[in-house]
Design a protein around this motif. Structure first.
Motif, PDB file in Angstrom:
ATOM      1  N   TYR A 148      -0.118  -9.626  23.829  1.00 37.18           N
ATOM      2  CA  TYR A 148      -1.459  -9.343  23.225  1.00 37.18           C
ATOM      3  C   TYR A 148      -1.728  -7.834  23.000  1.00 37.18           C
ATOM      4  O   TYR A 148      -1.087  -6.975  23.878  1.00 37.18           O
ATOM      5  CB  TYR A 148      -2.411  -9.815  24.465  1.00 37.18           C
ATOM      6  CG  TYR A 148      -2.397 -11.238  24.724  1.00 37.18           C
ATOM      7  CD1 TYR A 148      -2.039 -11.703  25.798  1.00 37.18           C
ATOM      8  CD2 TYR A 148      -3.207 -12.033  23.844  1.00 37.18           C
ATOM      9  CE1 TYR A 148      -2.075 -13.055  26.224  1.00 37.18           C
ATOM     10  CE2 TYR A 148      -3.318 -13.355  24.180  1.00 37.18           C
ATOM     11  CZ  TYR A 148      -2.671 -13.949  25.466  1.00 37.18           C
ATOM     12  OH  TYR A 148      -2.907 -15.277  25.798  1.00 37.18           O
TER      13      TYR A 148
ATOM     14  N   TRP B 143      -9.481  -8.241  22.869  1.00 35.62           N
ATOM     15  CA  TRP B 143      -8.007  -8.710  22.935  1.00 35.62           C
ATOM     16  C   TRP B 143      -7.517  -9.523  21.437  1.00 35.62           C
ATOM     17  O   TRP B 143      -8.512 -10.176  21.140  1.00 35.62           O
ATOM     18  CB  TRP B 143      -7.840  -9.509  24.101  1.00 35.62           C
ATOM     19  CG  TRP B 143      -8.029  -8.989  25.396  1.00 35.62           C
ATOM     20  CD1 TRP B 143      -9.075  -8.666  26.005  1.00 35.62           C
ATOM     21  CD2 TRP B 143      -6.958  -8.689  26.497  1.00 35.62           C
ATOM     22  NE1 TRP B 143      -8.795  -7.988  27.342  1.00 35.62           N
ATOM     23  CE2 TRP B 143      -7.516  -8.162  27.544  1.00 35.62           C
ATOM     24  CE3 TRP B 143      -5.418  -9.172  26.457  1.00 35.62           C
ATOM     25  CZ2 TRP B 143      -6.787  -7.891  28.786  1.00 35.62           C
ATOM     26  CZ3 TRP B 143      -4.905  -9.023  27.594  1.00 35.62           C
ATOM     27  CH2 TRP B 143      -5.455  -8.225  28.737  1.00 35.62           C
ATOM     28  N   GLY B 144      -6.547  -9.289  21.107  1.00 42.54           N
ATOM     29  CA  GLY B 144      -6.239 -10.286  20.235  1.00 42.54           C
ATOM     30  C   GLY B 144      -5.683 -11.717  20.514  1.00 42.54           C
ATOM     31  O   GLY B 144      -6.052 -11.978  21.809  1.00 42.54           O
ATOM     32  N   GLN B 145      -5.334 -12.627  19.551  1.00 45.47           N
ATOM     33  CA  GLN B 145      -4.990 -14.036  20.034  1.00 45.47           C
ATOM     34  C   GLN B 145      -3.714 -14.085  20.624  1.00 45.47           C
ATOM     35  O   GLN B 145      -3.511 -15.219  21.492  1.00 45.47           O
ATOM     36  CB  GLN B 145      -5.274 -15.256  19.018  1.00 45.47           C
ATOM     37  CG  GLN B 145      -6.840 -15.216  18.848  1.00 45.47           C
ATOM     38  CD  GLN B 145      -7.472 -15.810  20.000  1.00 45.47           C
ATOM     39  OE1 GLN B 145      -7.026 -16.861  20.468  1.00 45.47           O
ATOM     40  NE2 GLN B 145      -8.634 -15.289  20.333  1.00 45.47           N
TER      41      GLN B 145
ATOM     42  N   PRO C 162     -12.065  -4.515  26.616  1.00 47.40           N
ATOM     43  CA  PRO C 162     -13.113  -5.467  26.320  1.00 47.40           C
ATOM     44  C   PRO C 162     -12.600  -6.394  25.080  1.00 47.40           C
ATOM     45  O   PRO C 162     -13.383  -7.370  24.889  1.00 47.40           O
ATOM     46  CB  PRO C 162     -14.231  -4.542  25.817  1.00 47.40           C
ATOM     47  CG  PRO C 162     -13.743  -3.239  25.481  1.00 47.40           C
ATOM     48  CD  PRO C 162     -12.523  -3.202  26.291  1.00 47.40           C
TER      49      PRO C 162
END
Lengths: 119, 113
Positions: free
Chosen positions: A95, A109-111, A107
């Motif tokens: 991530y 995040w990517g998938q 706060p």
């Protein structure tokens, strides 16, 4: 809306290399420090690397130091993780995550992108 | 290294009841110059990235329901869910950001009893 989209994961043999990318949008990317965090299948979270907003500082977890390199291209709103000398134990979802303006918590995040190191 | 240890590893609580998760740091994460504890809590549901709930040990992130609260200082911290809802089933992680090498707790799996 803040968006982080990782790419570049896949299957690689032990000893191989891979470069992950994280495309950022919806915020002034150049102003924010960024992190890579990984999660092995079914396990917990492991912070692995940090880069300051000005690229003036980078830090690495001991588990990847000397093998992984974090970098950024602020003109393209891209964060990178170059991974060399990959090991089976590097298999994980990777991530990218922003830091906040006010502190080093994340706060956004990517998938995530899955890296599998296997022969 | 700052080692974060959570307890318990898993927890089953009835709907509407209180859930309490603990996090202990191997060293102080209270910065004396600003009196802030460098601790965050995240919630992670299956197939999703972590979601920030709490930072500075007790400040709730925007949009997080007020049933979630954080407390503690120095080395001992607690995440409390005052009245468990079905959508709170997840794994919860604490994280210290006191040092340049961040570290997470091992996670606490919260389920419905």
């Amino acid at each position: 809306e803040v968006q982080l989209v990782e790419s570049g994961g896949g299957l690689v043999q032990p000893g191989g290399s891979l470069r992950l990318s994280c495309a950022a949008s919806g915020f002034t990317f150049s102003s924010y420090s960024m992190n890579w965090v990984r999660q092995t299948p079914g396990e917990g979270l492991e912070w692995i690397s940090y880069i300051r907003s000005t690229s003036s500082a980078t830090y690495y977890a001991d588990s990847v130091k000397g093998r992984f390199t974090i970098s950024r291209d602020d003109a393209k709103n891209l964060l990178y993780l170059q991974m060399n000398s990959l090991r089976v134990e590097d298999t994980a979802v990777y991530y990218c995550a922003t830091e906040s303006e006010g502190g080093s918590y994340s706060p956004y995040w990517g998938q995530g992108t899955l890296v599998t190191v296997s022969s | 290294d700052f080692v974060m240890t959570q307890s318990p590893d898993s927890l089953a609580v009835s709907l509407g009841e209180r859930a309490t998760i603990n996090c202990k740091s191997s060293q102080s994460i209270l910065y004396s110059s600003n009196n802030k504890n460098y601790l965050a809590w995240y919630q992670q549901k299956p197939g999703q990235p972590p979601k920030l709930l709490i930072y500075w040990a007790s400040t709730r992130e925007s949009g997080v329901p007020d049933r979630f609260s954080g407390s503690g200082s120095v080395t001992d911290f607690t995440l409390t869910i005052s009245s468990l809802q079905a959508e709170d089933v997840a794994v919860y992680y604490c994280q210290q950001y006191f040092t340049t090498h961040y570290s997470f707790g091992q996670g606490t799996k919260l389920e419905i009893k």
